[in-house]
Design a protein around this motif. Structure first.
Motif, short mmCIF file in Angstrom:
data_model
loop_
_atom_site.label_atom_id
_atom_site.label_comp_id
_atom_site.label_asym_id
_atom_site.label_seq_id
_atom_site.Cartn_x
_atom_site.Cartn_y
_atom_site.Cartn_z
N THR A 86 0.81 -1.22 0.00
CA THR A 86 0.00 0.00 0.00
C THR A 86 0.84 1.26 0.00
N ASN A 116 -5.37 -3.89 -2.50
CA ASN A 116 -5.36 -2.43 -2.63
C ASN A 116 -3.94 -1.93 -2.87
N ALA A 117 -3.30 -2.53 -3.85
CA ALA A 117 -1.91 -2.17 -4.15
C ALA A 117 -1.84 -0.73 -4.63
N SER A 118 -0.80 -0.05 -4.22
CA SER A 118 -0.67 1.36 -4.54
C SER A 118 -0.17 1.54 -5.98
N PHE A 136 -8.93 -0.92 -9.13
CA PHE A 136 -8.23 -0.97 -7.85
C PHE A 136 -8.87 -1.91 -6.84
#
Lengths: 434, 747
Positions: A86, A116-118, A136
């Motif tokens: 994140t 919820n990878a940035s 997302f």
């Protein structure tokens, strides 16, 4: 005093040499960047496994402002593990470009994303050729390949056993249990030859937001979804990209697994074996080749000539070794080929081997002069690519290397000499026989 | 000194005096020829010029280092990568061997000159030799006076200076000497009928074959002259001796030169000589039979022989045609064909047409290169016809042919120059002869000196040559003093009229007219000298690797080429390959010692076309072509900043044409669009694309004046990017970061 210093320095030299020796391609110092230190304990089996294999792990928070990859132009680490899906901005001097430079200078990387990878993690993945689902909130959902668990969930925890078929990447031992996965899927460009799908989703999987109703067809479906991929860059740096951070966790490592529709229930998931073997590959404990002692010489001679003549007979030999994690072992294969190359291969021969890493062949230089190259282009799945080329000019015959007397020319020799004799006799007769 | 002896009136002493003077004059002509070519060294430095000389220099270095056998067998792997070039078998070795011998000789005499110095001064030395050979040749035609005049003219003819200034170390430097000397020996043999000179002639021809591809001019001109002599009924045994040994020995010797080899008997350029060889034998036979038969019998025999001879001739012609059709070059080589048909090259061989020295010359270049000689040539031709001898007919034939050839290719102006000098020398000499005789016979006040045979052409011409010398010696004071003193010594000889030659009074011109005419002629020659010195000093001395320009704020020196080559040699790996347009190939190998893909020896059209295609392709395609050739660096020449006109943009259309000749996807019209926006100072136009970024190449070096720019091929990308567009992810990242920023603050 200074003498002592010199002695000390001289004593340090072999130490320094062993430190930076290219002969041990395995990584030693690993930087682990975490979202928070809880991961250190929740994923401790994986980390302890690495430690037990001799890695020196350095845990840091990803937004720690003191972290840096290099100092004075030297990299402080041999590998990097990003368990911080994140993170929006790294602390210190690290950014996406710094990490990619780290890879481009030959270091390894493990990236774990999550649902919820940035953008930062996604950008790093994209730069390596892995495209995470652009939605997302999407996760990989599989209604027929999910892992059976006590609580009936949304089928985002899936059990996959669709591994890449490569002993080099996943080890000789077959992975018996399916691997648990929960996270986002990604797709690979089929034309990208550097990236490999190690664990792919089943045909019934798709990538969507599990909490909302599907309004449009999902962008990623079926086996085109890759769950875990590896990249071997052109400089042989290796990258592991996983859509799930939790698959590294102790919980997944130890959990039992039963794939939906499958009668067998495994006591332990395949995650530990899968990720251990994969990390061995990523950290160059396996599948790393080196070529040494490239030699060529004329048959019957020992020294390497500066150039060959056309139609020379020559011998070519090379020794290939594979790194086992501890030392170099002979590499055994029967498909290593050498080219004698000038714009196109003039000779293409498979090298014979003595099964002790020594490969050799002999052939005749073609009847063409020019600047040739001995080329070995050895690229096999999972192995580092070997690309050896050695330039060698081939010259034509010298003026005195041709045949001196050609049988076909005897009539001409005869004609010339009889002409000379005839002229001599004619002159004598003409002058003295008046 | 000698002048006082001459006053004794002894004819033989006068002749001796004349020849000593002639010798001194020749010596001074040699000095003049040498020194007028040193402007380049004085104004710039002792350096090899231009392009081809750098190759010759490199070959000479190899020769002096490794000896003649290694030179003969030299396989050069640093040019034409990856094909390589067999230097020993593809180079005319005459120049190299000459300079190598010179170097060896000097060093064995403990004069430690460097190879470069020897190479720089080879051309001036040989132009002195060429002047002396011109003297000998013209002497065979019209006597000593004409010879000295012609030698003096040749010593400073701009056309020859352009190819033989110090540093211009090219084949022509020695080949022009060999050409003139071969012609001299031919005429000498023709005049004397001596087999000794015939043999020397063959050897001299051999030297010419060693030196320059222009030897085909000799082997076609001499047969043509022989044919001319036979047709005009001038056949003699001297002609036979002059010709037959040359063909037999000359062809055998020519075949010994590796680069010629079997071409000496297999290409059409040489067939004329064989045909004439047959004809001269037939003619010799006819003359022999005519001598032993009675006239009546001869007529019968003639009919018989003519019929048989015609049959044989037809057979021969058929054989020749068959040979032509089967010869490896299908008859004529490209350069020869473009000589016969001036439009041939531009139609079929762009690589020949692209070289500026292969273009037809313009009228001003005639005036620039041979100046007033152009006006004296017709007079010389007329002088050659009164009376016409074997030798003078040869000179006439020579001038006619060379005028034609020079009209086809500007480079062959060089062959025209000696002919122009010879004929102008004859014309001037004859004119001065007539005018000074007229003056002499009409100066009664000086008739008391009545002992000298002033009609003697040689002494007469020595005098007139002196007048030329006085004019031209303005630039070297030392020479002037000697000349002046000599002139004073000579004056008494000049003035006295001769009673023994009274019969010649009939042909004298009016006194005043003669004075004016002599004055005008001297003026003409003076103008020629001024022009030659100017041409030598200003026009033809630039070494072209160093450029200078004068502007308001002084002299600017552009040494960018050597800067770039030095950078290459110091900053790149020994085995790195450098691609550039072929003009810079020789310089790169010689000065930077790096492997090149193509060079000025344009033997492989496909390879040059490949580079031309790469140069005219989009970046990625160019990268792929260069990468397939293992190229590491690309060198381009750019004159747009300082206004250097002959840069790669100037040559660009030729790259397109040559590339398109082999790879049809390159089409010239695609490159002729005009959508210019930026400004190019050389061509005073705006350029099309500006602010572009290179993705597959990176600039690694640009010289001080931006004239040479070196680009490096980037390695293939370490990673392959995914499909997600960066711009897209950027925009999404801004939006999402806002979204996430509201949701959770990491700090």
């Amino acid at each position: 005093m200074s003498k002592k210093l010199i002695v000390l320095f001289l004593g340090l030299i072999p130490l320094l040499c062993t430190c930076f020796s290219p002969d041990t391609p395995s990584d030693r110092r690993v930087l682990v960047l975490l979202d928070d230190f809880a991961i250190k304990s929740s994923h401790s089996i994986f980390f302890n496994n690495l430690k037990s294999r001799g890695f020196d792990l350095d845990f840091k928070l990803a937004h720690d402002p003191t972290i840096s990859l290099q100092r004075y132009g030297q990299y402080l680490y041999d590998a990097l593990i990003l368990f911080s899906p994140t993170i929006e901005r790294f602390g210190g001097s690290i950014d996406a470009a710094a990490i990619l430079d780290f890879v481009d200078s030959g270091h390894d990387l493990i990236v774990a994303a999550s649902s919820n990878a940035s953008d930062l993690i996604r950008e790093i993945a994209t730069e390596c050729g892995v495209d995470f689902d652009e939605d997302f909130s999407a996760m990989v959902i599989d209604h027929s390949g999910y892992a059976v668990s006590a609580t009936e969930g949304d089928h985002t925890l899936i059990a996959s056993d669709d591994f890449i078929k490569s002993d080099v990447i996943l080890g000789r031992e077959k992975i018996k249990a399916p691997v648990l996965f929960q996270g986002i899927g990604h797709s690979l460009n089929p034309s990208n030859s550097l990236v490999l799908k190690v664990l792919s989703a089943s045909p019934s999987a798709y990538s969507a937001n599990p909490n909302s109703k599907l309004t449009s067809p999902p962008s990623l479906t079926g086996t085109s979804i890759s769950l875990v991929s590896v990249v071997q860059a052109r400089n042989n740096a290796r990258i592991l990209i996983s859509g799930s951070l939790s698959m590294f966790s102790n919980r997944f490592f130890q959990s039992d697994v039963q794939k939906a529709g499958s009668p067998t229930k495994h006591d332990k998931s395949g995650n530990e074996q899968f990720l251990t073997e994969l990390s061995k590959w990523v950290f160059h404990e396996r599948g790393h080749l080196k070529a040494v002692n490239v030699k060529h010489h004329k048959i019957g001679e020992v020294d390497e000539p500066a150039l060959y003549r056309i139609n020379d007979d020559l011998e070519y030999s090379v020794e290939l070794y594979e790194w086992s994690g501890k030392d170099w072992e002979p590499y055994v294969a029967n498909d290593v080929q050498v080219q004698f190359y000038m714009m196109s291969p003039y000779v293409l021969k498979t090298l014979s081997t003595d099964n002790k890493g020594y490969y050799f062949t002999s052939f005749k230089v073609p009847d063409v002069y020019g600047v040739f190259q001995f080329k070995v282009e050895y690229e096999r799945l999972g192995y580092t690519s070997l690309s050896l080329s050695k330039q060698i000019p081939v010259r034509p015959f010298r003026h005195n290397e041709y045949e001196r007397f050609i049988p076909a020319a005897y009539p001409y020799y005869g004609a010339a000499f009889s002409m000379m004799a005839g002229f001599f006799i004619f002159t004598a007769v003409h002058l003295y026989h008046k | 000194m000698a002048a006082s002896d001459a006053h004794k009136g002894d004819v033989s002493m006068r002749n001796a005096f004349g020849s000593v003077l002639a010798f001194l004059i020749l010596l001074l002509i040699g000095v003049l020829a040498f020194s007028i070519r040193l402007f380049s060294v004085i104004k710039y430095e002792s350096v090899i010029h231009e392009f081809d000389p750098y190759f010759n220099y490199r070959v000479t270095q190899f020769l002096t280092k490794n000896g003649i056998y290694d030179f003969w067998n030299w396989f050069d792997d640093r040019t034409w990568y990856p094909l390589g070039r067999v230097i020993g078998g593809t180079v005319y070795p005459g120049l190299t061997l000459t300079a190598g011998t010179l170097y060896w000789l000097l060093n064995s005499l403990n004069i430690p000159l460097s190879v470069e110095t020897v190479c720089v001064f080879t051309a001036p030395i040989f132009s002195a030799f060429a002047s002396w050979a011109t003297y000998l040749l013209t002497k065979e035609v019209k006597g000593v006076g004409a010879g000295l005049t012609a030698a003096a003219l040749l010593a400073m003819v701009p056309s020859y200076i352009s190819r033989s200034v110090a540093g211009s170390y090219d084949n022509e430097a020695v080949a022009i000497f060999a050409l003139i000397f071969t012609f001299y020996l031919y005429l000498k043999t023709l005049n004397t009928g001596s087999l000794f000179y015939a043999t020397l002639n063959s050897l001299s021809y051999f030297y010419m074959v060693c030196s320059w591809g222009g030897y085909t001019f000799i082997i076609n001109l001499i047969p043509m002259h022989v044919l001319l002599c036979i047709v005009t009924g001038r056949y003699s045994s001297r002609l036979y001796i002059a010709y037959a040994p040359l063909v037999v020995l000359g062809t055998l010797l020519a075949a010994l030169v590796p680069v010629v080899g079997f071409n000496a008997v297999m290409t059409s350029e040489h067939f004329a000589s064989f045909l004439v060889f047959i004809i001269i034998h037939v003619v010799a036979l006819v003359y022999y039979i005519k001598g032993i038969l009675s006239p009546k019998m001869f007529k019968v025999a003639l009919a018989l022989v003519v019929s048989v001879g015609l049959a044989v001739c037809f057979a021969m012609v058929a054989v020749l045609i068959a040979l032509v059709a089967s010869s490896p070059t299908k008859g004529w080589s490209g350069r020869s064909l473009s000589l016969l048909d001036p439009t041939y090259a531009s139609k079929y061989i762009p690589i020949i047409a692209s070289v500026s020295e292969h273009q037809p010359p313009t009228w001003p270049s005639y005036f620039m290169d041979i100046n007033v000689l152009a006006f004296l040539i017709p007079a010389g031709i007329i002088a050659c016809f009164s009376p016409l001898s074997d030798a003078s007919s040869f000179v006439v034939l020579y001038i006619v042919l060379s005028v034609y050839f020079s009209g086809v290719m500007v480079r062959l102006m060089l062959v025209l120059a000696p002919a122009a000098c010879i004929l102008s020398g004859i014309a001037l000499s004859q004119a001065f002869d007539v005018f000074t005789r007229s003056i002499k016979f009409q100066l009664p006040s000086l008739s008391d000196h009545s002992h000298i045979d002033a009609g003697d052409a040689s002494s007469e011409n020595v005098v007139l040559d002196d007048t030329i010398k006085t004019d031209k010696s303005e630039d070297t004071p030392k020479e002037r003093t000697t000349k002046r003193s000599k002139k004073k010594e000579k004056e008494p000889v000049e003035k006295p009229p001769s009673k023994s030659q009274l019969k010649k009074r009939l042909s004298v011109l009016p006194f005043e007219a003669s004075i004016v005419a002599v004055f005008l002629l001297v003026l003409l020659v003076a103008f020629y000298v001024v022009h030659c010195v100017w041409a030598a000093a200003e026009a033809y001395s630039a070494p072209s690797i160093v450029l200078t320009s004068h502007s308001n704020d002084g002299l600017h020196v552009f040494d960018d080429f050597r800067e770039a080559y030095a950078w290459l040699s110091h900053n790149t790996d020994v085995d790195d390959k450098v691609a550039s347009w072929w003009d810079y190939g020789y310089q790169t190998t010689a000065m930077a010692n790096r492997t090149v893909i193509v060079d000025n020896n344009t033997w492989n059209n496909t390879h040059i076309a490949t580079v031309g295609t790469a140069m005219s392709s989009p970046e990625k395609a160019a990268w792929e072509i260069f990468h397939s050739l293992d190229v590491k660096y690309v060198l381009v020449v750019f004159g747009g900043l300082v206004g250097y006109p002959s840069d790669d943009i100037n040559k660009f259309l030729w790259m397109v044409r040559i590339g398109g000749g082999v790879f049809p996807h390159i089409k010239e019209p695609d490159y002729l669009r005009d959508d210019g926006k930026a400004f190019d100072r050389v061509r005073r136009t705006e350029i099309g694309k500006k602010y572009f970024k290179l993705t597959h190449f990176e600039e690694v070096f640009t010289t001080h004046h931006w004239m040479v720019r070196i680009y490096k091929l980037k390695p293939p990308k370490n990673r392959i990017r995914g499909k997600n567009k960066r711009s897209k992810s950027k925009t999404s990242s801004t939006t999402t970061s806002k979204r996430k920023g509201t949701r959770r603050n990491p700090f």
